[in-house]
Design a protein around this motif. Structure first.
Motif, PDB file in Angstrom:
ATOM      1  N   LEU A  26       4.459   5.782 -72.029  1.00 45.52           N
ATOM      2  CA  LEU A  26       5.876   6.013 -71.757  1.00 45.52           C
ATOM      3  C   LEU A  26       6.350   5.388 -70.445  1.00 45.52           C
ATOM      4  O   LEU A  26       7.524   5.454 -70.117  1.00 45.52           O
ATOM      5  CB  LEU A  26       6.162   7.516 -71.741  1.00 45.52           C
ATOM      6  CG  LEU A  26       5.881   8.234 -73.068  1.00 45.52           C
ATOM      7  CD1 LEU A  26       6.000   9.737 -72.894  1.00 45.52           C
ATOM      8  CD2 LEU A  26       6.808   7.738 -74.157  1.00 45.52           C
ATOM      9  N   LEU A  27       5.428   4.777 -69.708  1.00 44.67           N
ATOM     10  CA  LEU A  27       5.766   4.192 -68.412  1.00 44.67           C
ATOM     11  C   LEU A  27       6.067   2.708 -68.535  1.00 44.67           C
ATOM     12  O   LEU A  27       5.507   2.015 -69.391  1.00 44.67           O
ATOM     13  CB  LEU A  27       4.608   4.399 -67.424  1.00 44.67           C
ATOM     14  CG  LEU A  27       4.220   5.852 -67.159  1.00 44.67           C
ATOM     15  CD1 LEU A  27       2.987   5.900 -66.268  1.00 44.67           C
ATOM     16  CD2 LEU A  27       5.376   6.610 -66.531  1.00 44.67           C
ATOM     17  N   LYS A  28       6.931   2.229 -67.657  1.00 44.74           N
ATOM     18  CA  LYS A  28       7.291   0.813 -67.650  1.00 44.74           C
ATOM     19  C   LYS A  28       6.085  -0.044 -67.258  1.00 44.74           C
ATOM     20  O   LYS A  28       5.774  -1.031 -67.902  1.00 44.74           O
ATOM     21  CB  LYS A  28       8.450   0.588 -66.676  1.00 44.74           C
ATOM     22  CG  LYS A  28       9.012  -0.804 -66.703  1.00 44.74           C
ATOM     23  CD  LYS A  28      10.203  -0.915 -65.783  1.00 44.74           C
ATOM     24  CE  LYS A  28      11.395  -1.322 -66.609  1.00 44.74           C
ATOM     25  NZ  LYS A  28      12.599  -1.467 -65.828  1.00 44.74           N
TER      26      LYS A  28
ATOM     27  N   ALA B 166       2.786   6.627 -60.171  1.00 47.35           N
ATOM     28  CA  ALA B 166       2.985   5.310 -60.788  1.00 47.35           C
ATOM     29  C   ALA B 166       4.040   4.507 -60.046  1.00 47.35           C
ATOM     30  O   ALA B 166       4.828   5.050 -59.268  1.00 47.35           O
ATOM     31  CB  ALA B 166       3.415   5.480 -62.243  1.00 47.35           C
ATOM     32  N   LYS B 167       4.057   3.216 -60.328  1.00 48.17           N
ATOM     33  CA  LYS B 167       5.080   2.347 -59.760  1.00 48.17           C
ATOM     34  C   LYS B 167       6.405   2.599 -60.464  1.00 48.17           C
ATOM     35  O   LYS B 167       6.455   2.862 -61.661  1.00 48.17           O
ATOM     36  CB  LYS B 167       4.706   0.880 -59.930  1.00 48.17           C
ATOM     37  CG  LYS B 167       3.715   0.399 -58.908  1.00 48.17           C
ATOM     38  CD  LYS B 167       3.611  -1.096 -58.918  1.00 48.17           C
ATOM     39  CE  LYS B 167       2.757  -1.570 -57.770  1.00 48.17           C
ATOM     40  NZ  LYS B 167       2.677  -3.023 -57.728  1.00 48.17           N
ATOM     41  N   SER B 168       7.463   2.502 -59.707  1.00 48.60           N
ATOM     42  CA  SER B 168       8.799   2.638 -60.274  1.00 48.60           C
ATOM     43  C   SER B 168       9.228   1.289 -60.834  1.00 48.60           C
ATOM     44  O   SER B 168       8.512   0.297 -60.718  1.00 48.60           O
ATOM     45  CB  SER B 168       9.786   3.087 -59.196  1.00 48.60           C
ATOM     46  OG  SER B 168       9.974   2.048 -58.253  1.00 48.60           O
ATOM     47  N   GLY B 169      10.392   1.222 -61.400  1.00 47.94           N
ATOM     48  CA  GLY B 169      10.924  -0.020 -61.938  1.00 47.94           C
ATOM     49  C   GLY B 169      11.249  -1.039 -60.860  1.00 47.94           C
ATOM     50  O   GLY B 169      11.499  -2.193 -61.144  1.00 47.94           O
TER      51      GLY B 169
ATOM     52  N   THR C  44      -0.163  -0.289 -66.075  1.00 44.51           N
ATOM     53  CA  THR C  44      -1.426  -0.629 -65.438  1.00 44.51           C
ATOM     54  C   THR C  44      -1.594   0.011 -64.068  1.00 44.51           C
ATOM     55  O   THR C  44      -2.713   0.270 -63.647  1.00 44.51           O
ATOM     56  CB  THR C  44      -1.569  -2.160 -65.290  1.00 44.51           C
ATOM     57  OG1 THR C  44      -0.465  -2.653 -64.532  1.00 44.51           O
ATOM     58  CG2 THR C  44      -1.603  -2.834 -66.644  1.00 44.51           C
ATOM     59  N   ASN C  45      -0.527   0.247 -63.353  1.00 41.21           N
ATOM     60  CA  ASN C  45      -0.597   0.795 -61.998  1.00 41.21           C
ATOM     61  C   ASN C  45      -0.222   2.273 -61.982  1.00 41.21           C
ATOM     62  O   ASN C  45       0.820   2.657 -61.459  1.00 41.21           O
ATOM     63  CB  ASN C  45       0.316   0.009 -61.052  1.00 41.21           C
ATOM     64  CG  ASN C  45      -0.174  -1.398 -60.840  1.00 41.21           C
ATOM     65  OD1 ASN C  45      -1.331  -1.598 -60.491  1.00 41.21           O
ATOM     66  ND2 ASN C  45       0.681  -2.377 -61.087  1.00 41.21           N
ATOM     67  N   VAL C  46      -1.098   3.087 -62.542  1.00 43.29           N
ATOM     68  CA  VAL C  46      -0.860   4.528 -62.580  1.00 43.29           C
ATOM     69  C   VAL C  46      -2.184   5.244 -62.315  1.00 43.29           C
ATOM     70  O   VAL C  46      -3.236   4.808 -62.760  1.00 43.29           O
ATOM     71  CB  VAL C  46      -0.242   4.961 -63.939  1.00 43.29           C
ATOM     72  CG1 VAL C  46      -1.126   4.595 -65.097  1.00 43.29           C
ATOM     73  CG2 VAL C  46       0.079   6.435 -63.964  1.00 43.29           C
ATOM     74  N   SER C  47      -2.103   6.314 -61.541  1.00 49.32           N
ATOM     75  CA  SER C  47      -3.281   7.158 -61.342  1.00 49.32           C
ATOM     76  C   SER C  47      -2.897   8.591 -61.703  1.00 49.32           C
ATOM     77  O   SER C  47      -1.748   9.003 -61.563  1.00 49.32           O
ATOM     78  CB  SER C  47      -3.792   7.060 -59.908  1.00 49.32           C
ATOM     79  OG  SER C  47      -2.795   7.430 -58.993  1.00 49.32           O
ATOM     80  N   PHE C  48      -3.882   9.320 -62.189  1.00 52.02           N
ATOM     81  CA  PHE C  48      -3.656  10.675 -62.682  1.00 52.02           C
ATOM     82  C   PHE C  48      -4.429  11.692 -61.869  1.00 52.02           C
ATOM     83  O   PHE C  48      -5.549  11.428 -61.423  1.00 52.02           O
ATOM     84  CB  PHE C  48      -4.102  10.789 -64.144  1.00 52.02           C
ATOM     85  CG  PHE C  48      -3.246  10.018 -65.106  1.00 52.02           C
ATOM     86  CD1 PHE C  48      -2.135  10.604 -65.688  1.00 52.02           C
ATOM     87  CD2 PHE C  48      -3.551   8.707 -65.433  1.00 52.02           C
ATOM     88  CE1 PHE C  48      -1.342   9.896 -66.569  1.00 52.02           C
ATOM     89  CE2 PHE C  48      -2.766   7.986 -66.315  1.00 52.02           C
ATOM     90  CZ  PHE C  48      -1.654   8.590 -66.880  1.00 52.02           C
ATOM     91  N   GLY C  49      -3.829  12.865 -61.713  1.00 51.54           N
ATOM     92  CA  GLY C  49      -4.539  14.008 -61.164  1.00 51.54           C
ATOM     93  C   GLY C  49      -5.224  14.740 -62.308  1.00 51.54           C
ATOM     94  O   GLY C  49      -5.016  14.417 -63.482  1.00 51.54           O
TER      95      GLY C  49
END
Length: 134
Positions: free
Chosen positions: A43-45, A73-76, A48-53
């Motif tokens: 669901l993210l734009k 995550a990175k924003s738009g 690839t640049n997302v980390s999870f808790g």
């Protein structure tokens, strides 16, 4: 009249105790966590640049598994938007199959205020969401 008030209060307290007693913490498997992260990522734009808790989970009164977690995550605009919470569920109707059940997102806030509210809601369900350690 006092007796009626006491009876209603007692019944209400017992009903609340039953609802609270039904919710039990759930230890998610690595496969379930993978499904949760893949669903959120989809669901993210920028996937690839997302980390999870570490997500937390509990059962609902219907037997579904309610999952709350955080991601970063990175924003738009190519900058990081900060931690965002999410809430979703594994449907209890899928639990009898040999396949991993689908994870459905219920809420993904769009701003910090909504994230704070969701973290409080998850805490009220018994799911504590510590900040993501970077």
């Amino acid at each position: 009249m006092k007796r009626l008030h006491f009876s209603i209060l007692t019944i209400g307290t017992l009903a609340l105790g039953i609802v609270v007693a039904e919710a039990k913490p759930v230890q998610l498997t690595a496969d379930q966590i993978g499904v949760v992260e893949q669903t959120v990522r989809s669901l993210l734009k920028d996937q690839t640049n997302v980390s999870f808790g570490k997500p937390g989970a509990t059962t609902s009164s219907t037997g579904s598994i309610i999952v709350c977690g955080r991601y970063y995550a990175k924003s738009g605009f190519a900058g990081y938007s900060g931690e965002t919470a999410y809430k979703g569920q594994f449907d209890s109707a899928d639990s009898g199959t040999k396949y991993l059940p689908a994870f459905d997102i219920i809420t993904m806030p769009e701003n910090q205020s909504e994230t704070d509210d969701l973290v409080k809601l998850c805490a009220s369900l018994g799911v504590d969401l510590p900040p993501i350690s970077k």
